[in-house]
Write a protein that holds these residues in place. Structure first.
Motif, PDB file in Angstrom:
ATOM      1  N   UNK A 161       0.834  -1.168   0.058  1.00 18.96           N
ATOM      2  CA  UNK A 161       0.075  -0.002   0.081  1.00 18.96           C
ATOM      3  C   UNK A 161       0.756   1.163   0.091  1.00 18.96           C
ATOM      4  N   UNK A 162       0.263   2.501  -0.066  1.00 19.56           N
ATOM      5  CA  UNK A 162       1.188   3.767  -0.175  1.00 19.56           C
ATOM      6  C   UNK A 162       1.821   3.741   1.142  1.00 19.56           C
ATOM      7  N   UNK A 163       3.185   4.387   1.089  1.00 22.39           N
ATOM      8  CA  UNK A 163       3.628   4.835  -0.144  1.00 22.39           C
ATOM      9  C   UNK A 163       4.381   3.966  -1.162  1.00 22.39           C
ATOM     10  N   UNK A 174       9.678   5.576   6.668  1.00 18.29           N
ATOM     11  CA  UNK A 174       8.074   5.885   6.822  1.00 18.29           C
ATOM     12  C   UNK A 174       7.925   5.925   8.224  1.00 18.29           C
ATOM     13  N   UNK A 175       8.421   4.707   8.850  1.00 21.20           N
ATOM     14  CA  UNK A 175       7.811   4.482  10.510  1.00 21.20           C
ATOM     15  C   UNK A 175       8.268   5.856  11.139  1.00 21.20           C
ATOM     16  N   UNK A 176       9.217   6.218  11.035  1.00 26.25           N
ATOM     17  CA  UNK A 176       9.641   7.412  11.931  1.00 26.25           C
ATOM     18  C   UNK A 176       8.820   8.681  11.554  1.00 26.25           C
ATOM     19  N   UNK A 177       8.365   8.772  10.312  1.00 30.15           N
ATOM     20  CA  UNK A 177       7.614   9.917   9.894  1.00 30.15           C
ATOM     21  C   UNK A 177       6.053   9.570  10.562  1.00 30.15           C
ATOM     22  N   UNK A 178       5.655   8.592  10.555  1.00 35.44           N
ATOM     23  CA  UNK A 178       4.579   8.133  11.185  1.00 35.44           C
ATOM     24  C   UNK A 178       4.512   8.360  12.559  1.00 35.44           C
TER      25      UNK A 178
END
Length: 423
Positions: A161-163, A174-178
């Motif tokens: 799934x995205x991204x 991505x995990x850090x951004x979340x």
């Protein structure tokens, strides 16, 4: 760790057994944007779905606010889609734990941008105020970002799934951004609602190397003891304190546990293979609960769990016994969430999984009729009786939270033995 009773701790929820509804809104491969609550017809069946929980003696449910559908990119937020849930919760006396982001973000957002954090923060603040003005009971409970570490794999390394990332590096990014967005949302909500509670949820996992590849033991260990905790470590402030996390902010931990959470390492950018029943490398879930809880020592729940098909009652027996055994070791476990309340489909092939408290049957009209799976319901009632809990809700299930001293006494009385053999 000593098996003696721990000191009295806070009481949080009105029932020990919880439930919830599948609410994913991911941008899924070739299928595009999906709204699993709509696919389940949960919006139109909300009253029936919540009435079922009341009749089962379950007063807490995980529920979703679909961020990418509420926020359409023009600066306005439209929360009217959750009004059926709010009305049903009020009528049937169910306390929601609101998922603010369940695998989906607006189409026009770059998840690696600062705008992702600031826009989620603003949305979360507005969402909290919307439900606070209409809530029938406190505390307000939120899961800001559901399963950020697991979503990191789904969207950052496996490309489901995205991204649509395809590497361990992108998965960690991505995990850090979340996690950063989660922290910003918590702080925004707490500034307006100081008594709000947060349930931070990710899976319990255990990864082992293939029997013929002992050279992969370090990779498996890292997945089990480092990568599995990336988001919680950031939100709790144990890592990257510059992002503003703290143990107070992580608040309540939610451990998701399914049979496919114990895995054999398959290499980078590849989903690992679930261990087969009877594999001697499987560990008792009480061990996994204790290890995860000991890292943060915050109140916790099993936030999702279910067996499949006819194995659902036996799975409930297993997970409840493991949870009580963890309590006897001192773990501050406040509940077990039977998830989902109503069945869900396999994300990949669309087939019904038969894992809910209720299955569904499609009528010629296209309506999805709910059909509670009686053996599962009977197993739930047996455990409620053994724990001296109610089996249906009265008119005021919130007159007081369950006394955790009563649950701890029941755990001592029943004294379950942990078991790596799963049904």
């Amino acid at each position: 760790m000593s098996s003696s009773a721990p000191a009295p701790r806070e009481d949080i929820f009105p029932t020990f057994f919880l439930s919830g509804f599948e609410c994913s809104t991911f941008d899924w491969g070739t299928r595009g944007r999906r709204d699993m609550a709509a696919e389940l017809q949960h919006y139109t069946h909300a009253d029936e779905d919540y009435a079922m929980l009341k009749d089962l003696g379950i007063a807490v449910a995980r529920e979703g606010i679909p961020w990418p559908l509420v926020d359409r990119g023009d600066g306005a937020l439209d929360f009217s889609c959750i009004d059926p849930f709010l009305g049903a919760q009020r009528r049937h006396g169910i306390l929601p734990i609101w998922d603010l982001c369940h695998y989906g973000y607006p189409d026009d957002l770059d998840p690696y941008s600062e705008a992702f954090v600031t826009r989620f923060e603003a949305y979360a603040r507005t969402a909290a105020s919307y439900v606070a003005e209409r809530a029938h009971h406190r505390p307000l409970c939120f899961t800001p970002v559901n399963e950020p570490t697991y979503w990191g794999y789904m969207g950052g390394e496996w490309g489901w799934c995205a991204p649509f990332g395809k590497s361990a590096e992108e998965r960690r990014r991505f995990t850090v951004a979340l996690a950063r967005a989660d922290i910003a949302a918590c702080k925004a909500i707490r500034s307006d609602h100081p008594d709000a509670r947060f349930v931070h949820i990710d899976p319990l996992i255990w990864v082992v190397p293939p029997r013929d590849r002992p050279d992969l033991a370090e990779e498996a260990r890292r997945e089990s003891y480092e990568d599995a905790y990336i988001a919680w470590d950031i939100i709790s402030g144990l890592k990257h304190p510059e992002y503003g996390g703290s143990l107070e902010l992580i608040d309540i931990l939610g451990f998701n546990n399914y049979s496919f959470g114990q895995l054999e390492y398959a290499g980078p950018a590849t989903p690992h293979r679930p261990l087969e029943p009877g594999d001697k490398r499987i560990r008792p879930v009480a061990d996994l609960i204790e290890e995860a809880w000991s890292r943060y020592r915050r109140p916790c729940i099993v936030a999702e769990t279910s067996g499949l098909h006819g194995g659902r009652p036996e799975w409930l027996d297993d997970i409840t016994s493991e949870g009580l055994a963890a309590i006897n070791r001192g773990v501050d476990l406040h509940g077990i969430c039977l998830f989902p309340a109503v069945d869900m489909t396999d994300w990949h092939n669309g087939e019904w999984l038969h894992m809910g408290i209720a299955d569904v049957e499609e009528l010629p009209s296209g309506t999805l009729m709910r059909k509670p799976f009686l053996p599962y319901v009977q197993a739930l009632h047996r455990w409620q009786q053994r724990l001296r809990r109610v089996t249906t809700l009265d008119e005021d299930p919130y007159d007081k939270p369950i006394g955790m001293d009563e649950i701890r006494e029941a755990a001592r009385r029943l004294d379950p033995v942990t078991d790596a053999e799963w049904h």
